[in-house]
Design a protein around this motif. Structure first.
Motif, PDB file in Angstrom:
ATOM      1  N   THR A  46       0.830  -1.207   0.000  1.00 29.21           N
ATOM      2  CA  THR A  46       0.000   0.000   0.000  1.00 29.21           C
ATOM      3  C   THR A  46       0.862   1.254   0.000  1.00 29.21           C
ATOM      4  O   THR A  46       0.584   2.210  -0.726  1.00 29.21           O
ATOM      5  CB  THR A  46      -0.953   0.004   1.207  1.00 29.21           C
ATOM      6  OG1 THR A  46      -1.750  -1.193   1.147  1.00 29.21           O
ATOM      7  CG2 THR A  46      -1.864   1.208   1.184  1.00 29.21           C
ATOM      8  N   VAL A  47       1.925   1.246   0.786  1.00 32.43           N
ATOM      9  CA  VAL A  47       2.838   2.388   0.821  1.00 32.43           C
ATOM     10  C   VAL A  47       3.478   2.584  -0.559  1.00 32.43           C
ATOM     11  O   VAL A  47       3.622   3.712  -1.027  1.00 32.43           O
ATOM     12  CB  VAL A  47       3.900   2.218   1.930  1.00 32.43           C
ATOM     13  CG1 VAL A  47       5.032   3.209   1.761  1.00 32.43           C
ATOM     14  CG2 VAL A  47       3.254   2.370   3.292  1.00 32.43           C
ATOM     15  N   ASN A  48       3.830   1.501  -1.219  1.00 32.37           N
ATOM     16  CA  ASN A  48       4.407   1.620  -2.562  1.00 32.37           C
ATOM     17  C   ASN A  48       3.403   2.200  -3.553  1.00 32.37           C
ATOM     18  O   ASN A  48       3.762   2.991  -4.423  1.00 32.37           O
ATOM     19  CB  ASN A  48       4.934   0.268  -3.052  1.00 32.37           C
ATOM     20  CG  ASN A  48       6.258  -0.088  -2.404  1.00 32.37           C
ATOM     21  OD1 ASN A  48       7.055   0.785  -2.078  1.00 32.37           O
ATOM     22  ND2 ASN A  48       6.483  -1.365  -2.206  1.00 32.37           N
ATOM     23  N   LEU A  49       2.149   1.838  -3.412  1.00 34.98           N
ATOM     24  CA  LEU A  49       1.101   2.402  -4.261  1.00 34.98           C
ATOM     25  C   LEU A  49       0.964   3.907  -4.001  1.00 34.98           C
ATOM     26  O   LEU A  49       0.880   4.702  -4.939  1.00 34.98           O
ATOM     27  CB  LEU A  49      -0.231   1.697  -3.989  1.00 34.98           C
ATOM     28  CG  LEU A  49      -1.394   2.208  -4.799  1.00 34.98           C
ATOM     29  CD1 LEU A  49      -1.801   1.172  -5.832  1.00 34.98           C
ATOM     30  CD2 LEU A  49      -2.571   2.521  -3.901  1.00 34.98           C
ATOM     31  N   ILE A  50       0.977   4.289  -2.735  1.00 33.14           N
ATOM     32  CA  ILE A  50       0.881   5.703  -2.364  1.00 33.14           C
ATOM     33  C   ILE A  50       2.097   6.458  -2.892  1.00 33.14           C
ATOM     34  O   ILE A  50       1.973   7.543  -3.460  1.00 33.14           O
ATOM     35  CB  ILE A  50       0.741   5.859  -0.835  1.00 33.14           C
ATOM     36  CG1 ILE A  50      -0.597   5.273  -0.372  1.00 33.14           C
ATOM     37  CG2 ILE A  50       0.871   7.321  -0.417  1.00 33.14           C
ATOM     38  CD1 ILE A  50      -0.713   5.105   1.130  1.00 33.14           C
ATOM     39  N   LYS A  51       3.278   5.872  -2.704  1.00 34.58           N
ATOM     40  CA  LYS A  51       4.523   6.474  -3.182  1.00 34.58           C
ATOM     41  C   LYS A  51       4.449   6.750  -4.680  1.00 34.58           C
ATOM     42  O   LYS A  51       4.778   7.841  -5.141  1.00 34.58           O
ATOM     43  CB  LYS A  51       5.705   5.550  -2.877  1.00 34.58           C
ATOM     44  CG  LYS A  51       7.025   6.012  -3.448  1.00 34.58           C
ATOM     45  CD  LYS A  51       8.123   4.996  -3.205  1.00 34.58           C
ATOM     46  CE  LYS A  51       8.193   4.066  -4.372  1.00 34.58           C
ATOM     47  NZ  LYS A  51       9.384   3.234  -4.447  1.00 34.58           N
ATOM     48  N   ALA A  52       3.987   5.777  -5.431  1.00 34.64           N
ATOM     49  CA  ALA A  52       3.878   5.933  -6.884  1.00 34.64           C
ATOM     50  C   ALA A  52       2.850   7.005  -7.247  1.00 34.64           C
ATOM     51  O   ALA A  52       3.096   7.853  -8.107  1.00 34.64           O
ATOM     52  CB  ALA A  52       3.506   4.599  -7.530  1.00 34.64           C
TER      53      ALA A  52
END
Length: 123
Positions: free
Chosen positions: A92-98
């Motif tokens: 989820t953090v990677n999705l937010i980061k992107a």
């Protein structure tokens, strides 16, 4: 710590996002529950009723770089609160980061900084 700086719509979106993050592994720890309550207090939205917004709809609410930095800092605080960085949380953090457009080195530095802040607050 910085949630009071967000606009009303961003505060509501942040509470939605924080709830999603806290429940993503199917279990809200006592630490996460406590932080969620602090978030409600800090935003002045103690009586806010979650709407169950989709992640994409939530992330669109944060238009400025400052708002995005605030959101990420506070989310890391929530994620690290129980001492476990679950796979679901990482995804989820990677999705937010992107979505927010953070590059990897900038994101790594930011994550390290939040970790150090957490260590200081536990001392």
């Amino acid at each position: 710590m910085f949630l009071a700086e967000l606009h009303q719509e961003e505060k509501e979106a942040f509470l939605e996002l924080a709830h999603l993050i806290a429940t993503i592994d199917g279990n809200v720890s006592i630490y996460e529950f406590s932080i969620l309550n602090k978030y409600k207090s800090e935003t002045g939205l103690e009586d806010y009723q979650l709407k169950g917004l989709a992640m994409e709809d939530i992330l669109k609410k944060f238009k400025t770089e400052r708002a995005r930095n605030i959101v990420l800092a506070e989310l890391f605080k929530l994620i690290y609160s129980d001492g476990v960085f679950q796979n679901e949380e990482s995804e989820t953090v990677n999705l937010i980061k992107a979505h927010f457009g953070f590059n990897s080195s900038e994101f790594g530095s930011f994550k390290d900084w939040v970790g150090k802040i957490k260590e200081l607050s536990n001392s």
